[in-house]
Motif scaffolding. Structure first.
Motif, PDB file in Angstrom:
ATOM      1  N   SER A 210       0.852  -1.204   0.000  1.00 27.98           N
ATOM      2  CA  SER A 210       0.000   0.000   0.000  1.00 27.98           C
ATOM      3  C   SER A 210       0.882   1.245   0.000  1.00 27.98           C
ATOM      4  O   SER A 210       0.916   2.007   0.974  1.00 27.98           O
ATOM      5  CB  SER A 210      -0.919  -0.003   1.227  1.00 27.98           C
ATOM      6  OG  SER A 210      -1.719  -1.155   1.279  1.00 27.98           O
ATOM      7  N   PRO A 211       1.621   1.465  -1.087  1.00 26.24           N
ATOM      8  CA  PRO A 211       2.575   2.576  -1.106  1.00 26.24           C
ATOM      9  C   PRO A 211       1.941   3.946  -0.911  1.00 26.24           C
ATOM     10  O   PRO A 211       2.542   4.806  -0.262  1.00 26.24           O
ATOM     11  CB  PRO A 211       3.240   2.449  -2.481  1.00 26.24           C
ATOM     12  CG  PRO A 211       2.338   1.591  -3.287  1.00 26.24           C
ATOM     13  CD  PRO A 211       1.651   0.682  -2.327  1.00 26.24           C
ATOM     14  N   LYS A 212       0.761   4.173  -1.473  1.00 29.77           N
ATOM     15  CA  LYS A 212       0.127   5.487  -1.316  1.00 29.77           C
ATOM     16  C   LYS A 212      -0.229   5.754   0.141  1.00 29.77           C
ATOM     17  O   LYS A 212      -0.099   6.883   0.628  1.00 29.77           O
ATOM     18  CB  LYS A 212      -1.114   5.578  -2.187  1.00 29.77           C
ATOM     19  CG  LYS A 212      -0.811   5.644  -3.680  1.00 29.77           C
ATOM     20  CD  LYS A 212      -2.075   5.821  -4.496  1.00 29.77           C
ATOM     21  CE  LYS A 212      -1.761   5.918  -5.976  1.00 29.77           C
ATOM     22  NZ  LYS A 212      -2.995   6.066  -6.801  1.00 29.77           N
ATOM     23  N   LYS A 213      -0.661   4.734   0.840  1.00 30.91           N
ATOM     24  CA  LYS A 213      -1.037   4.871   2.246  1.00 30.91           C
ATOM     25  C   LYS A 213       0.180   5.096   3.133  1.00 30.91           C
ATOM     26  O   LYS A 213       0.121   5.817   4.131  1.00 30.91           O
ATOM     27  CB  LYS A 213      -1.790   3.615   2.704  1.00 30.91           C
ATOM     28  CG  LYS A 213      -2.265   3.669   4.154  1.00 30.91           C
ATOM     29  CD  LYS A 213      -3.007   2.390   4.518  1.00 30.91           C
ATOM     30  CE  LYS A 213      -3.463   2.419   5.972  1.00 30.91           C
ATOM     31  NZ  LYS A 213      -4.167   1.147   6.341  1.00 30.91           N
ATOM     32  N   HIS A 214       1.292   4.488   2.770  1.00 28.30           N
ATOM     33  CA  HIS A 214       2.509   4.554   3.591  1.00 28.30           C
ATOM     34  C   HIS A 214       3.649   5.192   2.792  1.00 28.30           C
ATOM     35  O   HIS A 214       4.777   4.695   2.803  1.00 28.30           O
ATOM     36  CB  HIS A 214       2.913   3.151   4.046  1.00 28.30           C
ATOM     37  CG  HIS A 214       1.830   2.389   4.737  1.00 28.30           C
ATOM     38  ND1 HIS A 214       1.343   2.744   5.975  1.00 28.30           N
ATOM     39  CD2 HIS A 214       1.123   1.283   4.335  1.00 28.30           C
ATOM     40  CE1 HIS A 214       0.395   1.884   6.336  1.00 28.30           C
ATOM     41  NE2 HIS A 214       0.246   1.000   5.360  1.00 28.30           N
ATOM     42  N   TRP A 215       3.347   6.289   2.108  1.00 29.92           N
ATOM     43  CA  TRP A 215       4.297   6.829   1.132  1.00 29.92           C
ATOM     44  C   TRP A 215       5.661   7.157   1.724  1.00 29.92           C
ATOM     45  O   TRP A 215       6.699   6.878   1.119  1.00 29.92           O
ATOM     46  CB  TRP A 215       3.720   8.071   0.455  1.00 29.92           C
ATOM     47  CG  TRP A 215       4.612   8.537  -0.659  1.00 29.92           C
ATOM     48  CD1 TRP A 215       5.512   9.553  -0.641  1.00 29.92           C
ATOM     49  CD2 TRP A 215       4.726   7.937  -1.951  1.00 29.92           C
ATOM     50  NE1 TRP A 215       6.176   9.651  -1.838  1.00 29.92           N
ATOM     51  CE2 TRP A 215       5.724   8.662  -2.664  1.00 29.92           C
ATOM     52  CE3 TRP A 215       4.098   6.850  -2.583  1.00 29.92           C
ATOM     53  CZ2 TRP A 215       6.081   8.344  -3.980  1.00 29.92           C
ATOM     54  CZ3 TRP A 215       4.462   6.537  -3.880  1.00 29.92           C
ATOM     55  CH2 TRP A 215       5.447   7.275  -4.563  1.00 29.92           C
ATOM     56  N   GLN A 216       5.715   7.758   2.905  1.00 26.79           N
ATOM     57  CA  GLN A 216       7.024   8.153   3.448  1.00 26.79           C
ATOM     58  C   GLN A 216       7.898   6.933   3.736  1.00 26.79           C
ATOM     59  O   GLN A 216       9.114   6.961   3.513  1.00 26.79           O
ATOM     60  CB  GLN A 216       6.871   9.014   4.698  1.00 26.79           C
ATOM     61  CG  GLN A 216       6.197   8.344   5.879  1.00 26.79           C
ATOM     62  CD  GLN A 216       6.023   9.297   7.054  1.00 26.79           C
ATOM     63  OE1 GLN A 216       6.294  10.486   6.940  1.00 26.79           O
ATOM     64  NE2 GLN A 216       5.584   8.783   8.187  1.00 26.79           N
ATOM     65  N   PHE A 217       7.275   5.839   4.181  1.00 30.25           N
ATOM     66  CA  PHE A 217       8.065   4.630   4.431  1.00 30.25           C
ATOM     67  C   PHE A 217       8.389   3.887   3.137  1.00 30.25           C
ATOM     68  O   PHE A 217       9.427   3.230   3.034  1.00 30.25           O
ATOM     69  CB  PHE A 217       7.346   3.721   5.426  1.00 30.25           C
ATOM     70  CG  PHE A 217       7.423   4.220   6.839  1.00 30.25           C
ATOM     71  CD1 PHE A 217       8.610   4.109   7.555  1.00 30.25           C
ATOM     72  CD2 PHE A 217       6.346   4.841   7.433  1.00 30.25           C
ATOM     73  CE1 PHE A 217       8.713   4.594   8.849  1.00 30.25           C
ATOM     74  CE2 PHE A 217       6.435   5.337   8.729  1.00 30.25           C
ATOM     75  CZ  PHE A 217       7.614   5.216   9.437  1.00 30.25           C
TER      76      PHE A 217
END
Length: 280
Positions: A210-217
């Motif tokens: 879920s890159p959009k949800k956890h973009w900074q990580f």
């Protein structure tokens, strides 16, 4: 013939008199820098060998500067700043990587002409390289031994082992921001090398799914992978260069030479970030 007068920058206000003023050479300490090359022989290629390693040490000095700032930024959850520094470190390793191409112009016979004069000195003894490895998480206390004769150097290395590595802080940031990380991982002895932890892999798996949800990580993960990717390339080119120049002779510092360097290729700095790709 042209009757045009030679260009004179002073006519446009360029400062040309540096008596009592700071010049380019003064600011950068060029005279000191250029006096630091002290070949022990009259062989032509020794200067190349010295400059190759001295410039590498300068770049490593900058790497440490950037890693310290990046680690502090991760601790403070200032990820954008950390990304900037980590990207720069990756580019520095790319620069170091390209430098091997220059050293590889030196043939075995040219190196042999002055190799014996190096005595026991070896890149294996670079304390800045060791400090970089410690900062990134490869924390082998046995590697302190070559530096015991210098109290200031050994103090710097031990001080690094006394604080969490860059990757340890990245894992702590995951836990701080709601990801489930095992207590054993979070409370382990940080002076030791981090070993693979399934809960850390699961956290990175969640990030990648879920890159959009956890973009900074997601971006942090990729910056770390970029860094290790370039670091690995640098190590690989080191092995290739050494094998090309000295074959399988032992290193001047007593290491196995190529065999030692090949073993270092197996080191994983951020194991979960590489293995998570298999399970996505």
């Amino acid at each position: 013939m042209s009757d045009q007068k030679p260009y004179d920058p002073s006519a446009e206000g360029t400062q040309m008199n540096f008596d009592g003023r700071m010049s380019y050479s003064d600011y950068l300490g060029i005279d000191t820098l250029l006096a630091a090359q002290k070949p022990l022989t009259q062989t032509h290629d020794e200067l190349l060998f010295i400059i190759q390693h001295q410039t590498s040490e300068l770049w490593m000095h900058l790497i440490l500067h950037e890693l310290q700032t990046a680690r502090k930024a991760i601790i403070d959850d200032e990820f954008s700043m950390a990304f900037k520094m980590l990207s720069r470190v990756a580019k520095i390793f790319e620069q170091l990587n390209n430098a091997w191409d220059v050293l590889r112009t030196m043939t075995p016979s040219e190196y042999t002409a002055f190799r014996d004069d190096l005595g026991q000195s070896s890149g294996f003894q670079s304390w800045q390289y060791r400090l970089i490895e410690y900062a990134l998480g490869n924390r082998n206390a046995a590697m302190l031994s070559p530096h015991k004769h210098k109290s200031e150097t050994i103090a710097k290395l031990k001080a690094e082992l006394a604080v969490p590595s860059l990757y340890d802080e990245a894992i702590a940031a995951l836990a701080r921001n709601g990801f489930e990380i095992s207590k054993d991982c979070l409370t382990r002895d940080k002076s030791q090398t981090h070993g693979f932890d399934e809960t850390v892999q699961d956290a990175w798996k969640t990030v990648y799914q879920s890159p959009k949800k956890h973009w900074q990580f997601y971006e942090l993960a990729e910056k770390l992978v970029d860094l290790e990717d370039y670091f690995r390339r640098w190590r690989f080119n080191h092995v290739t260069t050494v094998e090309r120049v000295i074959g399988f002779k032992r290193g001047t510092g007593g290491t196995g030479g190529v065999s030692y360097l090949k073993r270092m290729l197996e080191v994983e700095l951020f194991p979960e970030l590489w293995r998570v790709r298999t399970i996505l």
